[in-house]
Design an enzyme around this catalytic site. Structure first.
Site, PDB file in Angstrom:
ATOM      1  N   GLU A  66      10.594 -11.313 -21.424  1.00 43.08           N
ATOM      2  CA  GLU A  66      10.104 -10.264 -20.483  1.00 43.08           C
ATOM      3  C   GLU A  66       9.351  -9.338 -21.540  1.00 43.08           C
ATOM      4  O   GLU A  66       7.928  -9.016 -21.550  1.00 43.08           O
ATOM      5  CB  GLU A  66      11.757  -9.228 -20.503  1.00 43.08           C
ATOM      6  CG  GLU A  66      11.146  -7.644 -20.500  1.00 43.08           C
ATOM      7  CD  GLU A  66      10.079  -7.511 -18.682  1.00 43.08           C
ATOM      8  OE1 GLU A  66       9.962  -8.720 -18.305  1.00 43.08           O
ATOM      9  OE2 GLU A  66      10.032  -6.076 -19.037  1.00 43.08           O
ATOM     10  N   CYS A 109       0.841  -1.245   0.028  1.00 43.96           N
ATOM     11  CA  CYS A 109      -0.313   0.016   0.137  1.00 43.96           C
ATOM     12  C   CYS A 109       1.118   0.790  -0.379  1.00 43.96           C
ATOM     13  O   CYS A 109       1.986   0.994  -0.401  1.00 43.96           O
ATOM     14  CB  CYS A 109      -0.957   0.280   1.196  1.00 43.96           C
ATOM     15  SG  CYS A 109      -2.205  -1.363   1.600  1.00 43.96           S
ATOM     16  N   ARG A 128       1.357   1.392  -5.698  1.00 40.77           N
ATOM     17  CA  ARG A 128       0.907   1.025  -4.884  1.00 40.77           C
ATOM     18  C   ARG A 128       0.346  -0.345  -4.510  1.00 40.77           C
ATOM     19  O   ARG A 128       0.372  -1.431  -3.623  1.00 40.77           O
ATOM     20  CB  ARG A 128       2.387   1.052  -3.517  1.00 40.77           C
ATOM     21  CG  ARG A 128       3.069   1.997  -3.815  1.00 40.77           C
ATOM     22  CD  ARG A 128       3.896   2.265  -2.536  1.00 40.77           C
ATOM     23  NE  ARG A 128       4.236   1.674  -1.474  1.00 40.77           N
ATOM     24  CZ  ARG A 128       5.391   1.535  -1.243  1.00 40.77           C
ATOM     25  NH1 ARG A 128       6.752   2.311  -2.558  1.00 40.77           N
ATOM     26  NH2 ARG A 128       5.711   0.946  -0.144  1.00 40.77           N
ATOM     27  N   ASN A 156       1.186   0.084   6.700  1.00 40.20           N
ATOM     28  CA  ASN A 156       1.445  -0.319   4.563  1.00 40.20           C
ATOM     29  C   ASN A 156       2.296  -2.155   5.593  1.00 40.20           C
ATOM     30  O   ASN A 156       3.524  -2.082   6.175  1.00 40.20           O
ATOM     31  CB  ASN A 156       2.469  -0.023   4.367  1.00 40.20           C
ATOM     32  CG  ASN A 156       2.664  -0.779   3.089  1.00 40.20           C
ATOM     33  OD1 ASN A 156       2.625  -1.351   2.542  1.00 40.20           O
ATOM     34  ND2 ASN A 156       4.282  -0.362   2.831  1.00 40.20           N
ATOM     35  N   GLY A 157       1.905  -3.562   4.844  1.00 43.47           N
ATOM     36  CA  GLY A 157       2.285  -4.722   5.411  1.00 43.47           C
ATOM     37  C   GLY A 157       1.046  -5.504   5.995  1.00 43.47           C
ATOM     38  O   GLY A 157       0.317  -5.460   5.710  1.00 43.47           O
ATOM     39  N   GLU A 182       0.867  -8.477 -18.265  1.00 45.63           N
ATOM     40  CA  GLU A 182       0.696  -7.970 -16.901  1.00 45.63           C
ATOM     41  C   GLU A 182      -0.191  -6.643 -17.557  1.00 45.63           C
ATOM     42  O   GLU A 182      -1.488  -6.500 -16.945  1.00 45.63           O
ATOM     43  CB  GLU A 182       1.976  -7.822 -16.480  1.00 45.63           C
ATOM     44  CG  GLU A 182       2.924  -6.677 -17.025  1.00 45.63           C
ATOM     45  CD  GLU A 182       3.461  -6.991 -16.093  1.00 45.63           C
ATOM     46  OE1 GLU A 182       4.115  -6.416 -14.648  1.00 45.63           O
ATOM     47  OE2 GLU A 182       5.203  -6.263 -16.679  1.00 45.63           O
ATOM     48  N   HIS A 224      10.827 -29.282 -28.858  1.00 46.39           N
ATOM     49  CA  HIS A 224      10.911 -29.859 -27.633  1.00 46.39           C
ATOM     50  C   HIS A 224       8.545 -29.113 -26.828  1.00 46.39           C
ATOM     51  O   HIS A 224       8.714 -30.334 -25.805  1.00 46.39           O
ATOM     52  CB  HIS A 224      11.326 -29.821 -26.551  1.00 46.39           C
ATOM     53  CG  HIS A 224      12.815 -29.859 -27.138  1.00 46.39           C
ATOM     54  ND1 HIS A 224      12.834 -31.627 -27.549  1.00 46.39           N
ATOM     55  CD2 HIS A 224      13.850 -29.151 -27.702  1.00 46.39           C
ATOM     56  CE1 HIS A 224      14.252 -31.587 -27.656  1.00 46.39           C
ATOM     57  NE2 HIS A 224      15.107 -29.721 -28.109  1.00 46.39           N
ATOM     58  N   LYS A 273       5.705  -8.375 -20.207  1.00 43.17           N
ATOM     59  CA  LYS A 273       4.831  -7.277 -20.711  1.00 43.17           C
ATOM     60  C   LYS A 273       3.187  -7.317 -21.214  1.00 43.17           C
ATOM     61  O   LYS A 273       2.386  -6.950 -20.786  1.00 43.17           O
ATOM     62  CB  LYS A 273       5.780  -6.674 -21.534  1.00 43.17           C
ATOM     63  CG  LYS A 273       7.359  -5.489 -20.905  1.00 43.17           C
ATOM     64  CD  LYS A 273       6.698  -4.481 -20.336  1.00 43.17           C
ATOM     65  CE  LYS A 273       6.986  -4.802 -18.845  1.00 43.17           C
ATOM     66  NZ  LYS A 273       7.960  -5.395 -17.972  1.00 43.17           N
ATOM     67  N   TRP A 309      -3.384  -1.583  -1.365  1.00 38.56           N
ATOM     68  CA  TRP A 309      -3.729  -3.285  -2.254  1.00 38.56           C
ATOM     69  C   TRP A 309      -3.605  -4.489  -0.480  1.00 38.56           C
ATOM     70  O   TRP A 309      -3.324  -4.282  -0.058  1.00 38.56           O
ATOM     71  CB  TRP A 309      -2.354  -3.219  -2.906  1.00 38.56           C
ATOM     72  CG  TRP A 309      -1.956  -4.854  -4.052  1.00 38.56           C
ATOM     73  CD1 TRP A 309      -2.331  -4.248  -4.354  1.00 38.56           C
ATOM     74  CD2 TRP A 309      -1.855  -5.749  -3.417  1.00 38.56           C
ATOM     75  NE1 TRP A 309      -1.995  -5.729  -5.360  1.00 38.56           N
ATOM     76  CE2 TRP A 309      -1.668  -6.961  -4.196  1.00 38.56           C
ATOM     77  CE3 TRP A 309      -1.078  -6.727  -1.560  1.00 38.56           C
ATOM     78  CZ2 TRP A 309      -1.621  -7.792  -4.431  1.00 38.56           C
ATOM     79  CZ3 TRP A 309      -1.016  -8.021  -2.198  1.00 38.56           C
ATOM     80  CH2 TRP A 309      -1.792  -8.513  -3.350  1.00 38.56           C
ATOM     81  N   LYS A 338       3.034  -2.350  -8.210  1.00 36.75           N
ATOM     82  CA  LYS A 338       4.933  -2.047  -8.215  1.00 36.75           C
ATOM     83  C   LYS A 338       5.738  -2.589  -7.214  1.00 36.75           C
ATOM     84  O   LYS A 338       6.321  -3.639  -7.374  1.00 36.75           O
ATOM     85  CB  LYS A 338       4.873  -0.794  -8.633  1.00 36.75           C
ATOM     86  CG  LYS A 338       5.644  -0.588  -9.068  1.00 36.75           C
ATOM     87  CD  LYS A 338       6.510   0.418 -10.221  1.00 36.75           C
ATOM     88  CE  LYS A 338       7.188   0.037 -11.194  1.00 36.75           C
ATOM     89  NZ  LYS A 338       7.584  -0.660 -11.835  1.00 36.75           N
TER      90      LYS A 338
HETATM   91  O1  M6R Z   1      10.428  -3.594  -7.172  1.00 36.51           O
HETATM   92  P1  M6R Z   1      11.153  -4.996  -7.699  1.00 36.51           P
HETATM   93  O2  M6R Z   1      12.204  -4.974  -9.485  1.00 36.51           O
HETATM   94  O3  M6R Z   1      12.171  -6.100  -6.712  1.00 36.51           O
HETATM   95  O4  M6R Z   1      10.422  -5.249  -8.124  1.00 36.51           O
HETATM   96  C1  M6R Z   1      10.408  -6.760  -9.303  1.00 36.51           C
HETATM   97  C2  M6R Z   1       8.978  -7.499  -9.680  1.00 36.51           C
HETATM   98  O5  M6R Z   1       7.547  -7.938  -9.199  1.00 36.51           O
HETATM   99  C3  M6R Z   1       9.002  -7.098 -11.116  1.00 36.51           C
HETATM  100  O6  M6R Z   1       9.642  -6.274 -12.244  1.00 36.51           O
HETATM  101  C4  M6R Z   1       7.055  -6.651 -11.720  1.00 36.51           C
HETATM  102  O7  M6R Z   1       7.092  -8.332 -12.479  1.00 36.51           O
HETATM  103  C5  M6R Z   1       6.349  -6.104 -12.076  1.00 36.51           C
HETATM  104  N1  M6R Z   1       5.505  -5.902 -12.726  1.00 36.51           N
HETATM  105  C6  M6R Z   1       7.549  -6.397 -13.607  1.00 36.51           C
HETATM  106  O8  M6R Z   1       6.934  -5.381 -14.763  1.00 36.51           O
END
Ligand code: M6R
Length: 619
Positions: A492, A2, A27, A101-102, A499, A515, A496, A75, A614
């Site tokens: 990656e 959060c 967040r 937060n937590g 997500e 395979h 992208k 969150w 995030k």
């Molecule tokens: O802040 P961090 O790099 O540790 O975060 C890791 C992942 O949570 C972050 O890369 C996540 O996969 C993103 N949504 C990717 O776009």
């Protein structure tokens, strides 16, 4: 996960807190709320389910003025997203409010006890336990000393938590506490006003003078400053820092989305990542904050990279860089796996965490595991002053500036650059990288920001990616293939896409296609390939042929001057031809833009994709 913002000063607190929450919405966006002490001394609460815009509408309809306030963007962990579960939560008499937060891991036990003692709960959250505990201690044995009551309440909590408390009876202060790895807590110093927030962007518009709170620390924040102490009540002095990000870096400017801005500013962010690190006079890399002594670098027997999500994929590219240039074996592990598998750790090992936020709970726990085993620990990290930067023996900042879009873009390319710098540095310290090759790499790195800028400029001024999105946004499944150093780029690219556009996409090393995944190929499943003119080019071309033979459509990230692939693939996303080690940093950009345009075309919420946050500060 959060976001928390607090303000105490002489100005109108509502817009300051709302703007801060906007910057922290990455967040969590399940609900938002704020508590303000109005000019008549009444504690007013505004809370709404859903995004911050809903709270803003409520505040417009029911305005409130005051100069001390706390806010929260949620969150959801305990209890579904709803108005009743939105923070702040308040004590039974309505005087004390808390944002958190937590997670309170022993919340059930505490809740049952408090209920047995007559406390009624108005929400399903663990946070409400905290405010009732503070209330209980305040009225029993703390002699109405709010700081003591908070200390005692926090002393009963298990699990990571960052909280900010306000009590109507103490209108001159906010109290903050941090327990464990609950995500950042940053105290901002203004001119006769003070701020508190989960992350710097929330307060960057007002101040760049900050202090970061650590595990088991508390702060009593008044208009004039902050007094710090540990949870046991011992006074502490926290180091003040000046943050060198400018206020605009956390704003969207003319762009429609943060993600779009962050993609297109990569020319500049890569310049910032490289600034001061390429020493052409000696053809060396400057990494002062890494703190790695030459004898430790020379004696390394293994490097382990730990990370999550996009940062993990950066680690996979890092394995190529470091093994090639520094000739030391590299393992890359998901931090969430590493922490629980009793890893073998030794003093001749370097464990590198990659994390944009510096607060990812699994990554921090993996670092702790490594530290306990005696490894040299380092963090490649973006968020200045974050936990990862502080707990490691050394760190390399990404210097990508604040990344607000939930889908990571510029932090990914910055971490690739940092990994390459680290690999060159290790290669030189270990004597495995010939001087001429090092000089060549430095030269290639210096060209990178310019090449990235041109690639992005061409993409932005043309219509290629919008046209691709128009054609492909209706498909339900995509396969992404890459090989060698660009195999992680396929992973990656697929991440992208899924997500932010919620389209299923699978990334695969191209050689593995036959395979299994080849069974999926048909006209309904487009394949995205990264097929650059490198040592695996011919093999990638043969993958393209195999997809075409099964009526699959192929979108290829390819070198702009590659005529041959144009006759093979259906669509080309061009990148300039560069040194193989630099190529992943450019090759990912078309995939970022493609994902972005697809999500826009599908009308999805690019910056706040469903279910994601995030900073993942809970398990
Ligand atoms: O802040 P961090 O790099 O540790 O975060 C890791 C992942 O949570 C972050 O890369 C996540 O996969 C993103 N949504 C990717 O776009």
């Amino acid at each position: 996960m959060c976001g928390i913002v607090g303000y105490i000063g002489a100005r109108a607190a509502t817009p300051i807190v709302l703007h801060g929450l906007k910057q922290l919405e990455y967040r969590g966006y399940d609900s938002a709320g704020m508590a303000i002490l109005d000019t008549d001394g009444n504690l007013q609460i505004r809370r709404e389910e859903g995004k911050l815009a809903n709270l803003e509408r409520l505040v417009d309809a029911e305005p409130v003025n005051g100069s001390v306030a706390i806010g929260h963007t949620r969150w959801a962990t305990h209890g579904p997203p709803s108005q009743r579960n939105a923070h702040p939560h308040r004590s039974p008499d309505g005087n004390i409010v808390v944002v958190q937060n937590g997670i309170v891991e022993n919340f059930l036990e505490l809740r049952n006890r408090l209920q047995g003692q007559g406390y009624e709960f108005a929400s399903d959250t663990d946070t409400e336990v905290i405010v009732h505990l503070i209330h209980q201690h305040y009225h029993n044995g703390s002699n109405a000393d709010l700081t003591l009551a908070v200390r005692r309440a926090v002393g009963e909590l298990q699990g990571p938590s960052a909280i900010v408390v306000f009590d109507k009876a103490h209108p001159d202060r906010l109290i903050a506490a941090r327990l464990g790895n609950a995500g950042g807590v940053v105290v901002g110093y203004g001119d006769d006003e003070m701020y508190i927030a989960s992350d710097i962007p929330a307060i960057l518009q007002h101040t760049r003078r900050v202090a970061f709170m650590e595990n088991r620390q508390m702060a009593v924040i008044t208009q004039q400053g902050a007094q710090f102490m540990d949870i046991e009540g011992q006074p502490l002095t926290l180091k003040e820092m000046e943050i060198d990000w400018d206020a605009e870096s956390a704003e969207k400017g003319d762009f429609e989305h943060y993600m779009q801005k962050e993609i297109y500013e990569q020319g500049r962010s890569l310049t910032d990542t490289l600034r001061g690190r390429l020493n052409f006079a000696q053809n060396r890399i400057e990494l002062d904050t890494l703190n790695l002594k030459p004898d430790v670098a020379q004696a390394l027997e293994k490097v382990t990279i730990v990370a999550c999500g996009t940062s993990y994929f950066a680690g996979l590219v890092g394995k190529f860089f470091i093994e090639q240039l520094a000739r030391v074996s590299v393992e890359v592990d998901y931090a969430s796996e590493y922490r629980y598998r009793q890893p073998l750790v030794s003093a001749r090992q370097m464990v590198v965490a990659i994390t944009q936020s510096g607060e990812t709970v699994d990554t921090l726990a993996a670092l702790e595991e490594a530290r306990n085993g005696g490894a040299f620990t380092a963090a490649i990290v973006n968020a200045i002053g974050s936990q990862a930067a502080r707990v490691c023996d050394g760190h390399i900042y990404m210097h990508a500036g604040p990344e607000i879009g939930v889908a990571s873009t510029k932090a990914f390319t910055a971490s690739l650059v940092d990994l390459l710098l680290l690999a060159i540095y290790l290669g030189q310290e270990r004597g495995t990288l010939p001087a001429a090759e090092a000089a060549h790499l430095l030269h290639e790195l210096s060209r990178l920001p310019g090449l990235a800028g041109e690639l992005l400029e061409d993409a932005r001024s043309g219509h290629l990616y919008q046209q691709l999105a128009e054609r492909f946004h209706i498909y339900h499944n995509f396969l992404y293939l890459g090989r060698g150093i660009n195999y992680p780029i396929a992973l990656e690219g697929a991440l992208k896409l899924k997500e932010i556009s919620y389209i299923h996409a699978e990334g695969y090393p191209a050689g593995e296609m036959k395979h299994g995944p080849i069974a999926l190929i048909d006209e309904e499943m487009p394949t995205v390939v990264v097929a650059l003119k490198d040592r695996v080019y011919d093999k990638m071309i043969s993958q393209v042929e195999q997809v075409k033979a099964r009526k699959g459509l192929v979108l290829a990230v390819a070198n702009a001057d590659d005529q041959y692939i144009q006759s093979k693939a259906d669509f080309i996303m061009p990148v300039p031809a560069v040194h193989e080690m630099i190529s992943p940093i450019l090759a990912v950009m078309p995939l970022q833009i493609l994902a972005y345009e697809m999500a826009c075309r599908r009308g999805e919420d690019v910056d706040q994709p469903r279910n994601l946050a995030k900073s993942v500060t809970v398990e």
